[in-house]
Design a protein around this motif. Sequence first.
Motif, short mmCIF file in Angstrom:
data_model
loop_
_atom_site.label_atom_id
_atom_site.label_comp_id
_atom_site.label_asym_id
_atom_site.label_seq_id
_atom_site.Cartn_x
_atom_site.Cartn_y
_atom_site.Cartn_z
N MET A 1 55.26 59.23 -16.41
CA MET A 1 54.58 60.15 -15.52
C MET A 1 55.13 60.03 -14.12
O MET A 1 55.29 61.01 -13.43
CB MET A 1 53.09 59.83 -15.49
CG MET A 1 52.18 60.62 -16.41
SD MET A 1 52.61 62.31 -16.65
CE MET A 1 51.13 63.08 -16.19
N LYS A 2 55.38 58.78 -13.70
CA LYS A 2 55.83 58.57 -12.33
C LYS A 2 57.19 59.22 -12.11
O LYS A 2 57.43 59.82 -11.07
CB LYS A 2 55.86 57.09 -12.01
CG LYS A 2 56.19 56.81 -10.58
CD LYS A 2 56.11 55.36 -10.25
CE LYS A 2 56.55 55.22 -8.80
NZ LYS A 2 56.22 54.03 -8.17
N SER A 3 58.10 59.11 -13.09
CA SER A 3 59.42 59.69 -12.92
C SER A 3 59.35 61.22 -12.83
O SER A 3 60.10 61.83 -12.08
CB SER A 3 60.36 59.25 -14.04
OG SER A 3 59.89 59.73 -15.28
N SER A 4 58.44 61.83 -13.59
CA SER A 4 58.27 63.27 -13.52
C SER A 4 57.74 63.69 -12.16
O SER A 4 58.20 64.67 -11.57
CB SER A 4 57.30 63.76 -14.60
OG SER A 4 57.81 63.48 -15.86
N ASP A 6 58.04 61.99 -9.35
CA ASP A 6 59.10 61.75 -8.37
C ASP A 6 60.15 62.85 -8.41
O ASP A 6 60.63 63.32 -7.37
CB ASP A 6 59.76 60.39 -8.60
CG ASP A 6 58.83 59.22 -8.28
OD1 ASP A 6 57.82 59.45 -7.58
OD2 ASP A 6 59.12 58.11 -8.74
N PHE A 7 60.51 63.29 -9.62
CA PHE A 7 61.48 64.36 -9.76
C PHE A 7 60.96 65.64 -9.12
O PHE A 7 61.67 66.30 -8.36
CB PHE A 7 61.80 64.61 -11.24
CG PHE A 7 62.65 65.84 -11.46
CD1 PHE A 7 64.01 65.80 -11.21
CD2 PHE A 7 62.08 67.02 -11.89
CE1 PHE A 7 64.79 66.92 -11.39
CE2 PHE A 7 62.85 68.15 -12.07
CZ PHE A 7 64.22 68.10 -11.83
N LEU A 8 59.70 65.98 -9.42
CA LEU A 8 59.11 67.20 -8.87
C LEU A 8 59.03 67.13 -7.35
O LEU A 8 59.36 68.10 -6.66
CB LEU A 8 57.72 67.43 -9.47
CG LEU A 8 57.01 68.72 -9.09
CD1 LEU A 8 57.84 69.93 -9.50
CD2 LEU A 8 55.65 68.78 -9.75
N LEU A 9 58.63 66.01 -6.82
CA LEU A 9 58.54 65.83 -5.37
C LEU A 9 59.93 65.96 -4.74
O LEU A 9 60.09 66.63 -3.71
CB LEU A 9 57.92 64.47 -5.04
CG LEU A 9 57.73 64.17 -3.55
CD1 LEU A 9 56.79 65.20 -2.92
CD2 LEU A 9 57.18 62.77 -3.37
#
Length: 109
Positions: A1-4, A6-9
């Motif tokens: 979830m965190k990587s998603s 971070d990617f979106l941000l």
Amino acid sequence: MKSSRDFLLGFITGVVAGILTAPKSGQESRQWIQDEADKRTKDLQDQWNKGVEQVKTQVEQVKSQVNQWTGKLQDEGEQKKEKYNEKVDNLADKAHEGVDAAKQSIKAE
């Protein structure tokens, strides 16, 4: 979830940085950002409203189904109650007949 997340941000930050450094004037860029934000907000509101309507429709369908089941169960319960009462009445009648027959046989002796 965190990587998603971070990617979106990172993606959003890149898009905003790209827009702000584009060869448009600041006022044009701000207006474009405002227009896009308004458009996206409207799209999200439309999607939200559609989702709410779908949930309401499904809730009404479930309520209808529950009401049908409840009605069937009540009808079946009433039918079983009537059959039970008929059997009790029949047994009571037979018991009275037996008592009457016993009285008659005692009187006859």
